[in-house]
Design a protein around this motif. Structure first.
Motif, PDB file in Angstrom:
ATOM      1  N   UNK A 110      -0.832   4.516   5.888  1.00 58.32           N
ATOM      2  CA  UNK A 110      -0.480   3.124   5.603  1.00 58.32           C
ATOM      3  C   UNK A 110       0.897   2.785   6.177  1.00 58.32           C
ATOM      4  N   UNK A 111       1.838   3.712   6.038  1.00 65.70           N
ATOM      5  CA  UNK A 111       3.192   3.476   6.552  1.00 65.70           C
ATOM      6  C   UNK A 111       3.194   3.384   8.073  1.00 65.70           C
ATOM      7  N   UNK A 112       2.417   4.241   8.723  1.00 66.08           N
ATOM      8  CA  UNK A 112       2.358   4.213  10.187  1.00 66.08           C
ATOM      9  C   UNK A 112       1.723   2.920  10.679  1.00 66.08           C
ATOM     10  N   UNK A 113       0.685   2.470  10.010  1.00 73.18           N
ATOM     11  CA  UNK A 113       0.051   1.204  10.395  1.00 73.18           C
ATOM     12  C   UNK A 113       0.992   0.032  10.199  1.00 73.18           C
TER      13      UNK A 113
ATOM     14  N   UNK B  94       0.823  -1.212   0.000  1.00 72.63           N
ATOM     15  CA  UNK B  94       0.000   0.000   0.000  1.00 72.63           C
ATOM     16  C   UNK B  94       0.856   1.261   0.000  1.00 72.63           C
ATOM     17  N   UNK B  95       1.984   1.226   0.708  1.00 77.46           N
ATOM     18  CA  UNK B  95       2.893   2.377   0.699  1.00 77.46           C
ATOM     19  C   UNK B  95       3.466   2.601  -0.695  1.00 77.46           C
TER      20      UNK B  95
ATOM     21  N   UNK C  82       6.275  -3.334  14.645  1.00 75.39           N
ATOM     22  CA  UNK C  82       6.806  -3.194  16.007  1.00 75.39           C
ATOM     23  C   UNK C  82       6.127  -4.168  16.958  1.00 75.39           C
ATOM     24  N   UNK C  83       4.819  -4.399  16.784  1.00 75.82           N
ATOM     25  CA  UNK C  83       4.118  -5.347  17.656  1.00 75.82           C
ATOM     26  C   UNK C  83       4.623  -6.756  17.427  1.00 75.82           C
TER      27      UNK C  83
END
Length: 143
Positions: A130-133, A82-83, A139-140
């Motif tokens: 999209x990049x933040x998600x 998506x990015x 990270x999770x």
């Protein structure tokens, strides 16, 4: 001392060049708005140069992304689909906008150039979401 994930893996070169495009296209929207309000041709020229700078930065980001595909150590930090799609759409809108801004005077910016700058900005915002998600999900899963 714990070594961060970025130091263990290679940092993607693409992430060095993408911000150049995003900032340039955002500033092009700002200069288009100022031109719309003032009709001073200097702002149209600023917009055209910012679009050019963003397209050059985008071309460098694409080249860097191709290099990152070859580097196996960047696999975990690569951009999501998506990015990548969002960035390509933003580049295509900016390219069309650059051709529109190549015209003379008021009609080179208002209304089509301004609308294209706004659309590019909206695509950039969506791409950043999209990049933040993707980063949050990454990270999770790393913890």
């Amino acid at each position: 001392m714990q070594i961060s994930r970025t130091h263990r893996l290679g940092y993607p070169f693409q992430k060095l060049f993408v911000p150049v495009s995003l900032v340039s296209f955002t500033l092009a929207l700002a200069t288009d708005v100022v031109f719309w309000q003032t009709a001073d041709l200097m702002w149209q020229n600023f917009s055209a140069w910012l679009l050019f700078a963003g397209l050059v930065g985008g071309a460098l980001a694409v080249i860097a992304a191709i290099i990152d595909l070859i580097r196996p150590e960047t696999r975990a930090l690569r951009a999501s689909v998506l990015e990548v799609l969002g960035f390509i759409v933003a580049l295509l809108l900016a390219l069309i906008n650059s051709f529109v801004h190549a015209g003379d005077g008021w009609i080179a910016v208002v209304p089509l150039g301004l609308a294209l700058s706004g659309a590019t900005f909206v695509v950039i915002l969506l791409t950043l979401v999209f990049a933040a998600r993707a980063a949050r999900t990454s990270n999770w899963s790393a913890q």
